[in-house]
Scaffold this active site. Structure first.
Site, PDB file in Angstrom:
ATOM      1  N   ARG A  80       0.831  -1.209   0.000  1.00 13.50           N
ATOM      2  CA  ARG A  80       0.000   0.000   0.000  1.00 13.50           C
ATOM      3  C   ARG A  80       0.868   1.264   0.000  1.00 13.50           C
ATOM      4  O   ARG A  80       0.415   2.347  -0.336  1.00 13.50           O
ATOM      5  CB  ARG A  80      -0.979  -0.011   1.182  1.00 13.50           C
ATOM      6  CG  ARG A  80      -1.945   1.169   1.205  1.00 13.50           C
ATOM      7  CD  ARG A  80      -3.233   0.886   1.980  1.00 13.50           C
ATOM      8  NE  ARG A  80      -3.022   0.190   3.236  1.00 13.50           N
ATOM      9  CZ  ARG A  80      -2.465   0.702   4.322  1.00 13.50           C
ATOM     10  NH1 ARG A  80      -2.060   1.948   4.324  1.00 13.50           N
ATOM     11  NH2 ARG A  80      -2.335  -0.028   5.416  1.00 13.50           N
ATOM     12  N   TYR A 135     -16.512  15.891 -16.128  1.00  8.94           N
ATOM     13  CA  TYR A 135     -17.000  14.509 -16.077  1.00  8.94           C
ATOM     14  C   TYR A 135     -18.062  14.408 -14.965  1.00  8.94           C
ATOM     15  O   TYR A 135     -17.896  14.994 -13.885  1.00  8.94           O
ATOM     16  CB  TYR A 135     -15.807  13.598 -15.774  1.00  8.94           C
ATOM     17  CG  TYR A 135     -16.166  12.165 -15.516  1.00  8.94           C
ATOM     18  CD1 TYR A 135     -16.646  11.360 -16.547  1.00  8.94           C
ATOM     19  CD2 TYR A 135     -16.016  11.603 -14.261  1.00  8.94           C
ATOM     20  CE1 TYR A 135     -16.974  10.032 -16.317  1.00  8.94           C
ATOM     21  CE2 TYR A 135     -16.331  10.275 -14.023  1.00  8.94           C
ATOM     22  CZ  TYR A 135     -16.809   9.501 -15.053  1.00  8.94           C
ATOM     23  OH  TYR A 135     -17.127   8.196 -14.821  1.00  8.94           O
ATOM     24  N   ASP A 200      -7.959  17.708 -15.961  1.00 10.81           N
ATOM     25  CA  ASP A 200      -8.321  16.339 -16.339  1.00 10.81           C
ATOM     26  C   ASP A 200      -7.994  16.193 -17.821  1.00 10.81           C
ATOM     27  O   ASP A 200      -8.655  16.765 -18.685  1.00 10.81           O
ATOM     28  CB  ASP A 200      -9.806  16.087 -16.061  1.00 10.81           C
ATOM     29  CG  ASP A 200     -10.188  14.620 -16.268  1.00 10.81           C
ATOM     30  OD1 ASP A 200      -9.564  13.964 -17.127  1.00 10.81           O
ATOM     31  OD2 ASP A 200     -11.116  14.140 -15.583  1.00 10.81           O
ATOM     32  N   LYS A 225      -9.379   4.744 -19.655  1.00  5.76           N
ATOM     33  CA  LYS A 225      -9.809   5.115 -21.002  1.00  5.76           C
ATOM     34  C   LYS A 225      -8.664   4.894 -22.006  1.00  5.76           C
ATOM     35  O   LYS A 225      -8.350   3.774 -22.310  1.00  5.76           O
ATOM     36  CB  LYS A 225     -10.318   6.554 -20.984  1.00  5.76           C
ATOM     37  CG  LYS A 225     -11.247   6.872 -19.778  1.00  5.76           C
ATOM     38  CD  LYS A 225     -12.544   6.099 -19.805  1.00  5.76           C
ATOM     39  CE  LYS A 225     -13.341   6.162 -18.506  1.00  5.76           C
ATOM     40  NZ  LYS A 225     -13.623   7.490 -17.976  1.00  5.76           N
TER      41      LYS A 225
HETATM   42  C1  LIG Z   1     -13.975   8.068 -16.732  1.00  8.39           C
HETATM   43  C2  LIG Z   1     -13.516   9.419 -16.384  1.00  8.39           C
HETATM   44  C3  LIG Z   1     -13.167   9.754 -15.068  1.00  8.39           C
HETATM   45  C4  LIG Z   1     -13.289   8.762 -13.930  1.00  8.39           C
HETATM   46  O1  LIG Z   1     -12.370   7.703 -14.095  1.00  8.39           O
HETATM   47  P1  LIG Z   1     -12.636   6.203 -13.555  1.00  8.39           P
HETATM   48  O2  LIG Z   1     -11.421   5.490 -14.027  1.00  8.39           O
HETATM   49  O3  LIG Z   1     -13.916   5.727 -14.163  1.00  8.39           O
HETATM   50  O4  LIG Z   1     -12.740   6.294 -12.074  1.00  8.39           O
HETATM   51  C5  LIG Z   1     -12.703  11.032 -14.817  1.00  8.39           C
HETATM   52  N1  LIG Z   1     -12.608  11.947 -15.798  1.00  8.39           N
HETATM   53  C6  LIG Z   1     -12.935  11.668 -17.072  1.00  8.39           C
HETATM   54  C7  LIG Z   1     -12.803  12.721 -18.114  1.00  8.39           C
HETATM   55  C8  LIG Z   1     -13.413  10.407 -17.408  1.00  8.39           C
HETATM   56  O5  LIG Z   1     -13.752  10.136 -18.667  1.00  8.39           O
END
Ligand SMILES: *Cc1c(COP(=O)(O)O)cnc(C)c1O
Length: 403
Positions: A80, A135, A200, A225
């Site tokens: 961890r 998001y 982001d 993603k």
């Molecule tokens: C999917 C997504 C998130 C969240 O990510 P997870 O891996 O699903 O927790 C945050 N920001 C954007 C732009 C996303 O597409």
């Protein structure tokens, strides 16, 4: 026509000593493999590590609990706190983002939560300034105040006037979910002054955009993603300075949102093809966007550059328009819901960034929990363009739209 489109990232101005992104994507985080006598990335599944003495173990504990890296040649102590396979992926991603460091998590939301806690609860500055749209999960996390934060949503040009004495973090997403709005990162950073800005960068990926080069303190990814790219691994990562990484790691250690080493391996392997995938998917997305724009059933196509470049970021900040697009159907919700379920090559599913194309309804799914006034229009669908042939994707859309 698109203002900017389909440029390869290979030729953009890089520091002399720095390798091109395509090369880094393949080699970063693998520097010591030859010396180790290995070719593929090793996976270390240990949850605990042998200690040579109580003293050296205690020192390693102190170092890592206060946010430092595992001591060179010393024990990693406990999974961890530190894992070498995860650290390899972090090193690779940091290089792709022009960052000193990166800290990886079990999901994008775990990464966002850790950044929020590290810059609000841990500093006493509980106010967060967020530029909408974001998001849906991030928006809801902030709106709920679950982590003890207090949020102000503001427009991209109203950051300075919305700052408070206790603002700990500014959060922005570009391109933003789901309508691909672009934000000028440098302008946000200038307005934010001393307050760190988190971008982001999930939609752009490091192939198309490096927020740290435009003054952002942190570049965050849902690694689930594009970084993974095959729809089979969850993860999140924040690229930043070592000083900021030192603030974020203790939160990861205490709240436990760690990335599993097998997931880190899968993500690291995904980086090798990231540039090839994003560039190919982007070329197809541009063709699909231009085709959709001519279709009478489509009222609006949202794709960076299609409608000019009001934020003034294409080419300079973002090296291409990406592979995400959204459409607003002239027939509103009913037409959108019908289209989402009548395609055969596009899977009707949330998420994005994989090798296969996806379509989803933001207002009903990913952005369901966003406040009414900020929720996307019910006639909007979001498309993630994969690696299929553009002709086949267009034929699928043409058939489904005719039905
Ligand atoms: C999917 C997504 C998130 C969240 O990510 P997870 O891996 O699903 O927790 C945050 N920001 C954007 C732009 C996303 O597409």
């Amino acid at each position: 026509m698109l203002a900017f489109n389909s440029a390869s990232s290979n030729n953009r101005g890089m520091h002399e000593a720095k390798k091109a992104l395509d090369t880094l994507a393949v080699h970063a985080g693998r520097e010591d493999l030859t010396d180790l006598g290995l070719h593929a990335l090793p996976i270390d599944l240990s949850t605990t590590y042998p200690l040579t003495s109580v003293e050296s173990g205690g020192e390693a504990y102190d170092t890592m609990a206060s946010g430092g890296r595992a001591p060179e040649g010393g024990t990693a102590l406990y999974a961890r706190l530190w894992n070498p396979t995860v650290a390899r992926f972090e090193s690779a991603l940091a290089q792709l983002e022009h960052a000193e460091s990166a800290v990886a998590f079990g999901s994008g939301m775990a990464a966002a939560s850790a950044a929020l806690l590290a810059f609000t609860a841990a500093t006493g500055n509980r106010h967060v300034l967020a530029v909408r749209p974001l998001y849906g999960g991030t928006d809801h996390l902030l709106a709920s105040g679950l982590l003890g934060t207090e949020v102000t949503y503001c427009a991209a040009d109203a950051v300075t006037e919305s700052l408070r004495q206790d603002t700990g973090l500014v959060i922005v997403e570009t391109p933003a979910n789901p309508t691909l709005d672009l934000v000028n990162i440098r302008s946000i950073v200038d307005q934010a002054g001393d307050v760190p800005v988190l971008v982001d960068n999930t939609f752009a990926t490091p192939v198309l955009q490096n927020p740290l080069l435009h003054g952002a303190a942190m570049s965050m990814h849902s690694a689930t993603k594009y970084l993974g790219g095959h729809g089979d691994v969850m993860g999140g990562v924040i690229a930043c300075s070592e000083q900021h990484a030192t603030m974020i790691r203790p939160v990861r250690a205490l709240t436990g949102g760690v990335l599993h080493p097998v997931a880190a391996y899968t993500l690291h392997r995904g980086l090798a093809t990231l540039s090839v995938r994003v560039n190919a998917q982007q070329r197809t997305a541009a063709r699909v966007a231009e085709w959709l724009q001519e279709h009478p059933a489509i009222a609006t196509v949202f794709y960076p550059g299609l409608d000019g470049d009001p934020a003034g970021v294409l080419g300079e900040q973002m090296h291409g328009s990406g592979a995400m697009l959204a459409i607003r159907l002239a027939g509103g919700y009913d037409a959108a819901a019908k289209l989402a379920s009548s395609l055969t090559l596009f899977t009707h599913a949330v998420s994005l960034g994989g090798v296969d194309s996806l379509i989803e309804h933001p207002a009903g799914l990913t952005h369901r929990l966003v406040d009414g006034d900020a929720r996307p229009d019910a006639g909007v669908l979001r498309l993630s363009i994969g690696l299929e042939s553009a002709d086949d994707l267009i034929a699928d859309l043409e058939r489904a739209l005719a039905a």
